[in-house]
Design a protein around this motif. Structure first.
Motif, short mmCIF file in Angstrom:
data_model
loop_
_atom_site.label_atom_id
_atom_site.label_comp_id
_atom_site.label_asym_id
_atom_site.label_seq_id
_atom_site.Cartn_x
_atom_site.Cartn_y
_atom_site.Cartn_z
N VAL A 47 0.85 -1.20 0.00
CA VAL A 47 0.00 0.00 0.00
C VAL A 47 0.88 1.24 0.00
N VAL A 48 1.92 1.22 0.81
CA VAL A 48 2.85 2.36 0.86
C VAL A 48 3.56 2.49 -0.49
N ASP A 49 3.99 1.37 -1.07
CA ASP A 49 4.65 1.40 -2.38
C ASP A 49 3.72 1.98 -3.44
N LEU A 50 2.46 1.60 -3.39
CA LEU A 50 1.49 2.12 -4.34
C LEU A 50 1.31 3.63 -4.18
N ALA A 51 1.24 4.08 -2.96
CA ALA A 51 1.09 5.52 -2.71
C ALA A 51 2.29 6.29 -3.25
N VAL A 52 3.48 5.76 -3.00
CA VAL A 52 4.68 6.41 -3.52
C VAL A 52 4.66 6.42 -5.04
N GLY A 53 4.23 5.31 -5.65
CA GLY A 53 4.15 5.23 -7.10
C GLY A 53 3.18 6.25 -7.68
N VAL A 54 2.05 6.45 -7.03
CA VAL A 54 1.06 7.42 -7.51
C VAL A 54 1.62 8.83 -7.43
N ILE A 55 2.30 9.14 -6.34
CA ILE A 55 2.87 10.48 -6.18
C ILE A 55 3.96 10.72 -7.22
N ILE A 56 4.82 9.74 -7.43
CA ILE A 56 5.87 9.88 -8.43
C ILE A 56 5.27 9.99 -9.83
N ALA A 57 4.23 9.20 -10.11
CA ALA A 57 3.58 9.26 -11.42
C ALA A 57 2.98 10.64 -11.67
N SER A 58 2.43 11.25 -10.64
CA SER A 58 1.87 12.59 -10.77
C SER A 58 2.95 13.60 -11.13
N ALA A 59 4.08 13.51 -10.44
CA ALA A 59 5.19 14.41 -10.73
C ALA A 59 5.75 14.13 -12.13
N PHE A 60 5.83 12.87 -12.51
CA PHE A 60 6.33 12.50 -13.84
C PHE A 60 5.38 13.02 -14.91
N GLY A 61 4.07 12.98 -14.63
CA GLY A 61 3.09 13.52 -15.58
C GLY A 61 3.31 15.00 -15.84
N ALA A 62 3.67 15.74 -14.78
CA ALA A 62 3.95 17.17 -14.95
C ALA A 62 5.18 17.38 -15.82
N ILE A 63 6.18 16.51 -15.65
CA ILE A 63 7.40 16.62 -16.46
C ILE A 63 7.08 16.34 -17.93
N VAL A 64 6.31 15.31 -18.19
CA VAL A 64 5.96 14.97 -19.57
C VAL A 64 5.10 16.06 -20.20
N THR A 65 4.16 16.60 -19.43
CA THR A 65 3.32 17.69 -19.94
C THR A 65 4.19 18.89 -20.33
N SER A 66 5.14 19.22 -19.49
CA SER A 66 6.05 20.32 -19.80
C SER A 66 6.89 19.99 -21.03
N LEU A 67 7.35 18.76 -21.15
CA LEU A 67 8.12 18.36 -22.32
C LEU A 67 7.31 18.55 -23.60
N VAL A 68 6.06 18.13 -23.57
CA VAL A 68 5.21 18.27 -24.76
C VAL A 68 4.89 19.74 -25.03
N ASN A 69 4.45 20.47 -24.00
CA ASN A 69 4.01 21.85 -24.19
C ASN A 69 5.15 22.83 -24.46
N ASP A 70 6.28 22.62 -23.80
CA ASP A 70 7.34 23.61 -23.86
C ASP A 70 8.46 23.28 -24.84
N ILE A 71 8.60 22.02 -25.22
CA ILE A 71 9.71 21.64 -26.10
C ILE A 71 9.20 21.07 -27.43
N ILE A 72 8.41 20.01 -27.36
CA ILE A 72 8.00 19.34 -28.60
C ILE A 72 7.05 20.21 -29.42
#
Length: 128
Positions: A16-41
């Motif tokens: 459960v703790v691993d899943l929570a950490v994964g969700v938080i990291i995925a959220s931050a990773f989503g922001a990085i990918v969104t920035s990559l698409v919007n600001d670079i690609i």
């Protein structure tokens, strides 16, 4: 009281703790990918293509009343996320393989030299 204890055990269970950490990291990773698409690609690749098609924004793309721009944007985002994840996972696998190889080298038992083997045989023969 037992229900609170069960809840505590459930929440502190490793997966459960691993899943929570994964969700938080995925959220931050989503922001990085969104920035990559919007600001670079988008500025480097999509904007020149959109200008050639006389379109200001990708969401405005349409054909005979069918607005496919939003769908195209989602497909591009998916491809970028998939590509980035592919390279991240490949990098993690490579790092894990290197670590495993180092562990195997460290754990390998020392092979006795020929001299050591002969000395052991000599010692056994002397005992008899």
């Amino acid at each position: 009281m037992k229900m609170l204890k069960d809840l505590k055990e459930f929440l502190l269970r490793g997966n459960v703790v691993d899943l929570a950490v994964g969700v938080i990291i995925a959220s931050a990773f989503g922001a990085i990918v969104t920035s990559l698409v919007n600001d670079i690609i988008t500025p480097l690749i999509l904007n020149p293509a959109l200008k050639a098609a006389n379109v200001e924004r990708i969401a405005e793309l349409s054909w005979n009343g069918v607005g496919y721009g939003s769908f195209l944007s989602a497909v591009i985002n998916f491809l970028v996320v998939g590509t980035v994840l592919f390279f991240v996972i490949k990098g993690i696998e490579k790092a894990q393989n290197l670590r495993k190889k180092e562990e195997v080298v460290e754990e390998a038992p020392a092979v006795p030299t020929e001299l050591e083997v002969l000395q052991e045989i000599k010692a056994l023969l002397e005992k008899k």
